[in-house]
Write a protein that holds these residues in place. Structure first.
Motif, PDB file in Angstrom:
ATOM      1  N   VAL A 147       0.839  -1.192   0.000  1.00  0.00           N
ATOM      2  CA  VAL A 147       0.000   0.000   0.000  1.00  0.00           C
ATOM      3  C   VAL A 147       0.877   1.245   0.000  1.00  0.00           C
ATOM      4  N   ALA A 148       0.688   2.087  -0.994  1.00  0.00           N
ATOM      5  CA  ALA A 148       1.358   3.387  -1.046  1.00  0.00           C
ATOM      6  C   ALA A 148       0.432   4.417  -0.411  1.00  0.00           C
ATOM      7  N   THR A 149       0.881   5.017   0.687  1.00  0.00           N
ATOM      8  CA  THR A 149       0.066   6.029   1.353  1.00  0.00           C
ATOM      9  C   THR A 149       0.915   6.890   2.262  1.00  0.00           C
ATOM     10  N   SER A 150       0.513   8.138   2.406  1.00  0.00           N
ATOM     11  CA  SER A 150       1.098   9.045   3.397  1.00  0.00           C
ATOM     12  C   SER A 150       0.092   9.374   4.484  1.00  0.00           C
ATOM     13  N   THR A 151      -1.095   8.796   4.367  1.00  0.00           N
ATOM     14  CA  THR A 151      -2.174   9.102   5.311  1.00  0.00           C
ATOM     15  C   THR A 151      -2.796   7.821   5.853  1.00  0.00           C
ATOM     16  N   PRO A 152      -2.005   6.959   6.507  1.00  0.00           N
ATOM     17  CA  PRO A 152      -2.548   5.708   7.048  1.00  0.00           C
ATOM     18  C   PRO A 152      -3.533   5.990   8.178  1.00  0.00           C
ATOM     19  N   SER A 200      -7.523  14.961   2.781  1.00  0.00           N
ATOM     20  CA  SER A 200      -8.371  15.985   3.406  1.00  0.00           C
ATOM     21  C   SER A 200      -8.126  16.077   4.903  1.00  0.00           C
ATOM     22  N   ARG A 201      -7.517  15.029   5.491  1.00  0.00           N
ATOM     23  CA  ARG A 201      -7.245  15.019   6.935  1.00  0.00           C
ATOM     24  C   ARG A 201      -6.028  15.865   7.310  1.00  0.00           C
ATOM     25  N   ILE A 202      -5.167  16.188   6.327  1.00  0.00           N
ATOM     26  CA  ILE A 202      -3.953  16.951   6.638  1.00  0.00           C
ATOM     27  C   ILE A 202      -3.897  18.272   5.882  1.00  0.00           C
ATOM     28  N   ILE A 203      -5.037  18.743   5.418  1.00  0.00           N
ATOM     29  CA  ILE A 203      -5.106  20.006   4.695  1.00  0.00           C
ATOM     30  C   ILE A 203      -5.431  21.148   5.655  1.00  0.00           C
ATOM     31  N   ASP A 204      -4.747  22.275   5.486  1.00  0.00           N
ATOM     32  CA  ASP A 204      -5.059  23.500   6.206  1.00  0.00           C
ATOM     33  C   ASP A 204      -6.085  24.259   5.369  1.00  0.00           C
ATOM     34  N   THR A 244      -0.161  16.304  14.543  1.00  0.00           N
ATOM     35  CA  THR A 244      -0.424  15.776  13.203  1.00  0.00           C
ATOM     36  C   THR A 244       0.178  16.657  12.126  1.00  0.00           C
ATOM     37  N   GLY A 245      -0.026  17.969  12.244  1.00  0.00           N
ATOM     38  CA  GLY A 245       0.522  18.894  11.268  1.00  0.00           C
ATOM     39  C   GLY A 245      -0.335  19.032  10.027  1.00  0.00           C
ATOM     40  N   TYR A 246       0.042  20.010   9.205  1.00  0.00           N
ATOM     41  CA  TYR A 246      -0.651  20.272   7.945  1.00  0.00           C
ATOM     42  C   TYR A 246       0.335  20.296   6.786  1.00  0.00           C
ATOM     43  N   LEU A 247      -0.192  20.030   5.610  1.00  0.00           N
ATOM     44  CA  LEU A 247       0.620  20.059   4.398  1.00  0.00           C
ATOM     45  C   LEU A 247       1.064  21.484   4.087  1.00  0.00           C
ATOM     46  N   ARG A 248       2.346  21.640   3.746  1.00  0.00           N
ATOM     47  CA  ARG A 248       2.914  22.930   3.359  1.00  0.00           C
ATOM     48  C   ARG A 248       3.660  22.768   2.036  1.00  0.00           C
ATOM     49  N   MET A 249       3.529  23.736   1.159  1.00  0.00           N
ATOM     50  CA  MET A 249       4.129  23.586  -0.165  1.00  0.00           C
ATOM     51  C   MET A 249       4.578  24.923  -0.730  1.00  0.00           C
ATOM     52  N   GLN A 250       5.760  24.926  -1.351  1.00  0.00           N
ATOM     53  CA  GLN A 250       6.222  26.057  -2.149  1.00  0.00           C
ATOM     54  C   GLN A 250       5.896  25.733  -3.606  1.00  0.00           C
ATOM     55  N   GLY A 251       4.701  26.152  -4.021  1.00  0.00           N
ATOM     56  CA  GLY A 251       4.149  25.706  -5.289  1.00  0.00           C
ATOM     57  C   GLY A 251       5.003  26.000  -6.506  1.00  0.00           C
ATOM     58  N   ARG A 252       5.546  27.201  -6.597  1.00  0.00           N
ATOM     59  CA  ARG A 252       6.336  27.557  -7.775  1.00  0.00           C
ATOM     60  C   ARG A 252       7.580  26.704  -7.910  1.00  0.00           C
ATOM     61  N   LEU A 278       7.976  20.712   0.010  1.00  0.00           N
ATOM     62  CA  LEU A 278       6.686  20.028   0.154  1.00  0.00           C
ATOM     63  C   LEU A 278       6.772  19.073   1.338  1.00  0.00           C
ATOM     64  N   TYR A 279       6.037  19.380   2.400  1.00  0.00           N
ATOM     65  CA  TYR A 279       6.140  18.594   3.628  1.00  0.00           C
ATOM     66  C   TYR A 279       4.909  18.814   4.495  1.00  0.00           C
ATOM     67  N   VAL A 280       4.792  18.010   5.535  1.00  0.00           N
ATOM     68  CA  VAL A 280       3.772  18.209   6.565  1.00  0.00           C
ATOM     69  C   VAL A 280       4.495  18.663   7.833  1.00  0.00           C
ATOM     70  N   ASP A 281       4.015  19.743   8.435  1.00  0.00           N
ATOM     71  CA  ASP A 281       4.737  20.359   9.556  1.00  0.00           C
ATOM     72  C   ASP A 281       4.388  19.721  10.907  1.00  0.00           C
ATOM     73  N   GLY A 282       4.324  18.413  10.927  1.00  0.00           N
ATOM     74  CA  GLY A 282       4.068  17.685  12.166  1.00  0.00           C
ATOM     75  C   GLY A 282       4.314  16.209  11.954  1.00  0.00           C
ATOM     76  N   GLY A 283       4.251  15.445  13.044  1.00  0.00           N
ATOM     77  CA  GLY A 283       4.474  14.012  12.961  1.00  0.00           C
ATOM     78  C   GLY A 283       4.508  13.402  14.337  1.00  0.00           C
ATOM     79  N   VAL A 284       4.662  12.087  14.373  1.00  0.00           N
ATOM     80  CA  VAL A 284       4.571  11.348  15.630  1.00  0.00           C
ATOM     81  C   VAL A 284       5.584  11.858  16.649  1.00  0.00           C
ATOM     82  N   SER A 285       6.851  11.997  16.252  1.00  0.00           N
ATOM     83  CA  SER A 285       7.874  12.380  17.216  1.00  0.00           C
ATOM     84  C   SER A 285       7.749  13.832  17.652  1.00  0.00           C
ATOM     85  N   GLN A 286       6.959  14.617  16.899  1.00  0.00           N
ATOM     86  CA  GLN A 286       6.695  16.001  17.288  1.00  0.00           C
ATOM     87  C   GLN A 286       5.373  16.143  18.047  1.00  0.00           C
ATOM     88  N   ARG A 287       4.682  15.014  18.210  1.00  0.00           N
ATOM     89  CA  ARG A 287       3.433  14.946  18.974  1.00  0.00           C
ATOM     90  C   ARG A 287       2.327  15.850  18.429  1.00  0.00           C
TER      91      ARG A 287
END
Length: 323
Positions: free
Chosen positions: A80-85, A145-149, A208-216, A197-206
């Motif tokens: 399974v390919a996923t970033s949102t298990p 949709s769970r990690i979108i700001d 969830t965080g949100y997706l952040r992107m430098q679109g250009r 392109l990253y999510v500004d949170g995670g397990v070790s940071q306690r």
């Protein structure tokens, strides 16, 4: 003779809720016209409350098995390919394994963000070539949709939820580019581009965080790197862009898709495009597009396909396969 990983079935699932661009006009300084002009996206699907990645992945997997005329008893492995298990662990793969009633073999997740399905497909191919598995279910499933700001108009309008799946099975080929199945793969990453392109949170940071992107910047890297990896995979297969029937790209942005096709010297008539209906579904976008392309009658047995994707990491890659 050469063992090939041949596509035996394909399927997808989309959540019932359809979110048109106009819905964002209620809460953001944006418009349907602005979103379409910059991304080509017209609508996307959002998962319902309690509708998790493993749930939608299971539905796509069952659709692919039905299309292949196979049962879960025929499957040796699930990737399974996923970033949102659903959970930090266990993997979405094992949860889907359980939901399908599969009591044998093994299952695991691959995390390479939008490039995840290309990475998963490459892993499945290697397992089949090595004899470790005869039949592999490869799934891309996301609930982005769970990690979108939803206050960030630059990112929240781009992403959607969905799942797609392929059933790959070992089949003997002549070892030529005319064989059916996966012919070549190319995988790449460069962690120095993490901030693009990253999510500004995670397990070790306690958190969830949100997706952040430098679109250009992502756009600039995407067109160049996607065309490059596609050509590299084609070279490894002993083929060229002129042999390609269909590009089935990661469905992130219509301008990126057009730019990549142009760099490869191919017409948009040779590209399967679904981004207008699904938005960016990350690792689910390629298998979704493959399933829809087959449903539309675009993709037929014997067609030569190139799938390519780029995502956070940055990670990118391509797969050349004959349907």
């Amino acid at each position: 003779m050469t063992t090939r990983a041949v596509v035996k079935g394909v399927g997808h699932y989309l959540p019932e809720r359809i979110v048109p661009n106009a819905e964002f006009e209620k809460t953001l300084d944006t418009s349907d016209e602005w979103i379409r002009a910059r991304s080509g996206i017209e609508r996307r699907h959002f998962a319902a409350e309690g509708e998790t990645t493993s749930i939608i992945g299971t539905k796509a997997a069952q659709a692919a098995l039905n299309d292949a005329g196979l049962s879960v008893e025929d499957v040796d492995a699930i990737i399974v390919a996923t970033s949102t298990p659903d959970l930090t662990f266990p993997s979405a793969g094992t949860m889907i394994q359980s939901a399908l009633g599969m009591k044998r073999g093994f299952a695991f997740d691959v995390q390479a963000v939008c490039a995840g399905f290309v990475y998963a497909l490459s892993n499945a191919d290697a397992m089949i070539r090595s004899g470790q598995a005869n039949c592999v279910l490869v799934i891309g499933a996301e609930t982005f949709s769970r990690i979108i700001d939803f206050t960030d108009r630059a990112t929240c309008v781009l992403f959607g939820d969905g799942a797609g799946a392929l059933v790959l099975q070992a089949q003997e080929g002549a070892g030529t580019p005319e064989d059916r199945g996966v012919l070549a793969t190319d995988l790449n990453s460069d962690g120095s581009y993490r901030e693009l392109l990253y999510v500004d949170g995670g397990v070790s940071q306690r958190n969830t965080g949100y997706l952040r992107m430098q679109g250009r910047e992502v756009f600039r890297h995407a067109v160049e790197k996607l065309a490059q990896t596609a050509h590299c995979a084609l070279d490894r297969a002993g083929l060229s862009a002129g042999d390609v029937d269909w590009i089935v790209p990661h469905q992130a942005n219509l301008r990126i898709i057009k730019g990549t096709a142009q760099k490869m010297g191919l017409s948009m008539d040779n590209v399967v495009v679904t981004v207008q209906d699904h938005g960016n579904t990350s690792a689910a976008s390629i298998p979704l597009a493959l399933s829809v392309g087959k449903q539309r009658g675009q993709i037929k047995q014997g067609d030569l396909l190139v799938t390519e994707a780029i995502g956070g990491g940055l990670a990118w890659g391509a797969v050349v396969l004959r349907w």
